[in-house]
Design an enzyme around this catalytic site. Structure first.
Site, PDB file in Angstrom:
ATOM      1  N   GLY A  49       8.776  34.554  56.496  1.00  0.00           N
ATOM      2  CA  GLY A  49       7.900  34.085  55.423  1.00  0.00           C
ATOM      3  C   GLY A  49       8.519  32.923  54.683  1.00  0.00           C
ATOM      4  O   GLY A  49       8.884  31.921  55.286  1.00  0.00           O
ATOM      5  N   GLY A  50       8.682  33.058  53.379  1.00  0.00           N
ATOM      6  CA  GLY A  50       9.244  31.979  52.585  1.00  0.00           C
ATOM      7  C   GLY A  50       8.357  30.748  52.617  1.00  0.00           C
ATOM      8  O   GLY A  50       7.235  30.753  53.122  1.00  0.00           O
ATOM      9  N   THR A  51       8.882  29.668  52.076  1.00  0.00           N
ATOM     10  CA  THR A  51       8.127  28.415  52.049  1.00  0.00           C
ATOM     11  C   THR A  51       7.800  27.941  53.453  1.00  0.00           C
ATOM     12  O   THR A  51       6.684  27.501  53.737  1.00  0.00           O
ATOM     13  CB  THR A  51       8.923  27.333  51.298  1.00  0.00           C
ATOM     14  N   ALA A  52       8.775  28.025  54.364  1.00  0.00           N
ATOM     15  CA  ALA A  52       8.565  27.541  55.733  1.00  0.00           C
ATOM     16  C   ALA A  52       7.455  28.322  56.432  1.00  0.00           C
ATOM     17  O   ALA A  52       6.541  27.738  57.023  1.00  0.00           O
ATOM     18  CB  ALA A  52       9.862  27.636  56.529  1.00  0.00           C
ATOM     19  N   ILE A  54      12.059  20.718  52.253  1.00  0.00           N
ATOM     20  CA  ILE A  54      10.647  21.067  52.290  1.00  0.00           C
ATOM     21  C   ILE A  54       9.824  19.939  52.894  1.00  0.00           C
ATOM     22  O   ILE A  54       8.765  20.171  53.489  1.00  0.00           O
ATOM     23  CB  ILE A  54      10.122  21.442  50.880  1.00  0.00           C
ATOM     24  N   LEU A  67      14.803  26.079  58.184  1.00  0.00           N
ATOM     25  CA  LEU A  67      16.237  26.243  58.419  1.00  0.00           C
ATOM     26  C   LEU A  67      16.547  26.693  59.833  1.00  0.00           C
ATOM     27  O   LEU A  67      17.635  26.427  60.343  1.00  0.00           O
ATOM     28  CB  LEU A  67      16.820  27.250  57.422  1.00  0.00           C
ATOM     29  N   GLU A  85      17.705  14.043  48.201  1.00  0.00           N
ATOM     30  CA  GLU A  85      16.407  13.422  48.503  1.00  0.00           C
ATOM     31  C   GLU A  85      15.347  14.438  48.958  1.00  0.00           C
ATOM     32  O   GLU A  85      14.315  14.062  49.517  1.00  0.00           O
ATOM     33  CB  GLU A  85      16.549  12.309  49.550  1.00  0.00           C
ATOM     34  N   LYS A 127       7.910  15.846  39.103  1.00  0.00           N
ATOM     35  CA  LYS A 127       9.092  15.078  39.485  1.00  0.00           C
ATOM     36  C   LYS A 127       8.658  13.658  39.836  1.00  0.00           C
ATOM     37  O   LYS A 127       7.747  13.454  40.637  1.00  0.00           O
ATOM     38  CB  LYS A 127       9.768  15.722  40.696  1.00  0.00           C
TER      39      LYS A 127
END
Length: 540
Positions: free
Chosen positions: A21-24, A375, A362, A371, A85
């Site tokens: 799962g996670g963001t990826a 993501i 990852l 930079e 940002k």
């Protein structure tokens, strides 16, 4: 074109399983479900593995993706503790002068691209006698960041601002927001279980995943989002890892979180926001402050700051890093600081797509969070995969070759761009001296630097649409570090005196007047975030 007679239904790519799962995992699920609506998308997520969340920053292209996927900016602010940002601010990447040893060398890598001839703008900046930075001459965004102002006012619609912007966010909360969106909007199936075994077919493809529930899961295509463990792409398929530690030396990070005073993390979701009354300043930039053996990131969310020291374990110790990090945070007067160390390998898998498996995040590769490329690569690879997945399995090898070509080029582009930040520094510590060693500089970057000794970067130096970073990005770094070719300036001055600079001068005057206006009308980040939590933004 005549279809092959063997193209029966069972040879179509209909089922895609994402492991992790996670963001990826959840960002990939959203992209795939949106762009491949005929496919059944399933995410298998371990209940016991936390999101790494290193960096917690993004770039404008990620904001564009979130908008395209239907993620509300208001929800990002409210649910993922996001803040706006507008640049990366580099601090002390260049030594200060002996006459002013207490001064800090600062410059911005902003997100705005000037709508005027860059060569003429640079010539004007160098010879106008101004003490302003290049960014301050050609854009209001640096000044907006210096004053911690928002990129918009509350009446502007979602994802619209006075200039381009991205987000800082809580990675765990973003993953949950993406998960909810994927399941509710795109009907993505969610299985909460541990992966215990991977069965390979005789042809080397992944055949079945065995879960701790006893269930066996098969698919036409697997997506590996299992983080550094790379359980499918790395462990099961033994895809070679290309180590880039000889180019980028950082391999560890010491991280901490600082919640705003008088404010419990969950309180920020209530309608009355306590940090407004506590004189909290939410910065508009990711701050990257150079240190002896690496650099410190400082990211302000709407409810806290995330701070971490990225370092090379060959050039310092974790104990020294903690001391320097505590010194950096001394003004925050926090007694109970707790730190978490994250160790990582710098590099990427030789193949992003191997057999019937694609690695995203990852599991496929990682470089330090400078930079915000982490993501960005998740988003880019997920979008590319969603766009080029063939309908039929027989076309999978061709699609894999195309994706691998794109991703390999992107990694090379990212590594070159991150490396130049170190190469241009004149700091004297061993970490920085080693980074300037010719043997550690990729040939592609060395060639560019050789050319740029005598001329400015050209658009023709960037020949692929997959370069990730382009001329304007390199110029912001080169000019921010005062690295300009004298020959170019001297030769062009003879021309610039004769040429009609009316457009350039008008543009610079427009920037100056616009800056004065914006500095008066834009709210602070803190004020805007508070209003968005109360009232929300107008939907696009």
């Amino acid at each position: 074109m005549t279809l092959d007679a063997n193209m029966t239904d069972h040879n179509y790519i209909d089922n895609i399983v994402i492991v992790g799962g996670g963001t990826a995992g959840w960002l990939s699920a959203c992209h795939l479900a949106k762009n491949q609506p005929h496919c059944n998308i399933t995410v298998i997520e371990s209940p016991n593995i936390p999101t790494i969340g290193v960096g917690e920053g993004s770039v404008p292209s990620v904001a564009e993706s979130l908008k395209a996927l239907g993620i509300s900016e208001t929800d990002l602010i409210r649910e993922a503790y996001a803040s706006h940002k507008q640049s990366v601010e580099f601090i002390n990447w260049k030594s200060t002068t002996q006459n002013d040893s207490k001064a800090l060398h600062r410059y911005h890598h902003i997100f705005e691209k000037p709508a005027c001839d860059l060569d003429e703008l640079i010539e004007y900046w160098k010879h106008s006698g101004t003490n302003s930075s290049f960014v301050d001459v050609i854009s209001a965004q640096g000044a907006i960041c210096d004053n911690n102002l928002a990129p918009k006012v509350i009446t502007m619609p979602e994802y619209k601002g006075v200039s381009g912007y991205a987000f800082h966010f809580d990675a765990l909360r973003l993953a949950k927001l993406l998960k909810d969106h994927a399941c509710k909007t795109f009907n993505v199936k969610h299985i909460e279980a541990e992966l215990v075994d991977v069965t390979l077919c005789s042809d080397g493809n992944i055949g079945e995943l065995r879960l701790d529930t006893g269930e066996g899961v098969s698919a036409d295509l697997f997506v590996d989002c299992t983080g550094f463990k790379s359980l499918l792409l790395g462990k099961a398929l033994c895809t070679k890892f290309i180590d880039k530690q000889d180019v980028l030396f950082t391999d560890s990070a010491l991280t901490t979180q600082i919640h705003y005073k008088g404010h419990h993390p969950e309180e920020h979701r209530q309608s009355s926001s306590p940090y407004v009354n506590n004189n909290v300043t939410v910065a508009s930039s990711t701050k990257a402050t150079a240190q002896d053996a690496g650099w410190i990131w400082d990211i302000a969310l709407s409810n806290r700051r995330g701070v971490g020291y990225v370092f090379s374990s060959k050039h310092t110790t974790a104990e020294k890093v903690e001391t320097q990090l505590r010194d950096y945070l001394a003004n925050d007067a926090i007694d109970d600081l707790t730190f978490r160390q994250v160790d990582f390998k710098v590099g990427y898998r030789e193949l992003a797509w191997s057999k019937n498996c694609v690695g995203i995040g990852l599991s496929q590769g990682f470089v330090e969070p400078l930079e915000a490329t982490g993501i960005m690569m998740i988003d880019d690879v997920a979008k590319a995969l969603a766009a080029i997945i063939p309908r039929h399995k027989s076309s999978m090898p061709a699609a894999a070759r195309k994706l691998n070509q794109i991703v390999s080029h992107q990694w090379a582009s990212i590594i070159d761009f991150i490396k130049i930040h170190y190469v241009l520094s004149d700091r004297s510590e061993s970490f920085w001296c080693d980074n300037r060693s010719q043997s550690s500089i990729p040939e592609t970057l060395a060639d560019r630097l050789s050319l740029w000794h005598s001329r400015l970067p050209s658009d023709y130096d960037f020949t692929s649409r997959h370069d990730v970073f382009y001329r304007i990005n390199y110029l912001y770094i080169l000019l921010g570090m005062d690295c300009l070719p004298n020959a170019k300036i001297n030769n062009k001055m003879k021309v610039i005196k004769k040429m009609d600079c009316e457009n350039t001068l008008n543009y610079i005057q427009h920037v100056r007047l616009n800056k004065e206006k914006l500095l008066h009308v834009l709210p602070s980040n803190t004020e805007l975030l508070y209003k968005i939590k109360l009232f929300g933004l107008q939907s696009v």
